[in-house]
Design a protein around this motif. Structure first.
Motif, short mmCIF file in Angstrom:
data_model
loop_
_atom_site.label_atom_id
_atom_site.label_comp_id
_atom_site.label_asym_id
_atom_site.label_seq_id
_atom_site.Cartn_x
_atom_site.Cartn_y
_atom_site.Cartn_z
N GLU A 59 -45.33 73.55 91.19
CA GLU A 59 -45.18 73.62 92.64
C GLU A 59 -44.27 72.53 93.19
N LYS A 60 -43.12 72.38 92.53
CA LYS A 60 -42.11 71.45 93.02
C LYS A 60 -40.83 72.22 93.31
N CYS A 61 -40.16 71.86 94.37
CA CYS A 61 -38.89 72.48 94.74
C CYS A 61 -37.86 72.21 93.64
N ILE A 62 -37.22 73.25 93.14
CA ILE A 62 -36.26 73.04 92.05
C ILE A 62 -34.93 72.50 92.55
N GLN A 99 -35.76 80.40 87.08
CA GLN A 99 -36.49 80.32 88.35
C GLN A 99 -35.49 80.30 89.51
N ALA A 100 -34.37 79.61 89.32
CA ALA A 100 -33.31 79.61 90.33
C ALA A 100 -32.80 81.03 90.53
N GLY A 101 -32.66 81.76 89.43
CA GLY A 101 -32.22 83.15 89.51
C GLY A 101 -33.20 84.03 90.25
N TYR A 133 -21.19 79.27 100.00
CA TYR A 133 -21.36 78.53 98.75
C TYR A 133 -21.45 77.04 99.04
N SER A 134 -22.65 76.61 99.40
CA SER A 134 -22.89 75.20 99.72
C SER A 134 -24.39 74.93 99.61
N MET A 151 -25.71 76.81 96.44
CA MET A 151 -24.80 76.34 95.39
C MET A 151 -25.60 75.69 94.27
N ASN A 152 -26.59 74.89 94.63
CA ASN A 152 -27.46 74.24 93.65
C ASN A 152 -28.14 75.28 92.76
#
Length: 226
Positions: free
Chosen positions: A25-28, A90-92, A72-73, A77-78
């Motif tokens: 439960e942490k922001c990636i 998880q980003a995907g 894209y920022s 972007m991250n």
């Protein structure tokens, strides 16, 4: 009945994987606690510059409708860089959820989803195609089939750093339709991570158009310079 059992098994598998690969439960994006089971915190999400409109790209007297979740920022972007270069799926998942929301909000209709392919060499080096991953996540949410109907048949320079005309010349003749698929009179959604000039995605769209596709829409997680 068989399809229902398979979907249930996939759901159970995903639950197990989510438990094993929990992000605590942490922001990636920033590492802050989220407390709500989400992969991105409200602070990072608030900084996303969402795109509220679509745009057209014309090539060979054909207009192609394009949509992007965000510019894209920042956080987007991250997330894209984490998916593309750090195998952070998880980003995907976050990106695909935003893309699904856009599809629903804009009422984008398609019979099939496809994606910008890589050469065999590039795919071997990276191990996966981020566009294919996003396509599969979108397909899973909307129950629209993904078809691998394009191949990249020419090695090209990295598009980063090239001007608009250079990008079109660089990508020309790179994509080939796989004739085992029938897309005549079908509406196709092309998925990619970022669109800059549109040279790559629109080259794919033109190849699909040559083989009978009716309407082709491009969807990306972000846009830059378009």
């Amino acid at each position: 009945m068989g399809n229902g059992i398979i979907k249930n098994l996939i759901f159970l598998k995903d639950c197990v994987l989510e438990t094993i690969y929990s992000n605590d439960e942490k922001c990636i994006c920033c590492g802050e606690e989220t407390y709500d089971g989400r992969y991105i915190c409200s602070k990072c999400e608030a900084l996303i510059k969402f795109c509220s409109y679509g745009f057209d790209i014309q090539k060979e007297e054909i207009n192609f409708k394009c949509y992007s979740v965000s510019y894209y920022s920042g956080a987007i972007m991250n997330l894209i860089l984490q998916l593309k270069y750090k195998s952070n799926f998880q980003a995907g998942q976050i990106l695909s959820q935003y893309m699904v929301s856009l599809i629903k909000n804009k009422k984008i209709k398609c019979d099939y989803i496809t994606y910008v392919p890589m050469t065999k060499e590039r795919l071997k080096n990276r191990g996966y195609n981020q566009g294919a991953y996003l396509s599969k996540m979108i397909s899973k949410s909307l129950d629209i089939p993904v078809i691998n109907c394009l191949s990249k048949v020419k090695n090209t320079k990295d598009q980063i750093g090239l001007g608009k005309e250079e990008r079109w010349r660089n990508i020309e003749g790179s994509f080939q339709f796989l004739k085992k698929y029938c897309i005549e009179s079908k509406n196709i959604l092309i998925v990619d991570d970022v669109i800059t000039t549109g040279a790559t995605a629109i080259s794919c769209a033109l190849e699909l158009k040559k083989h009978g596709a009716e309407e082709i829409t491009v969807l990306t997680a972000a846009k830059s310079r378009v």
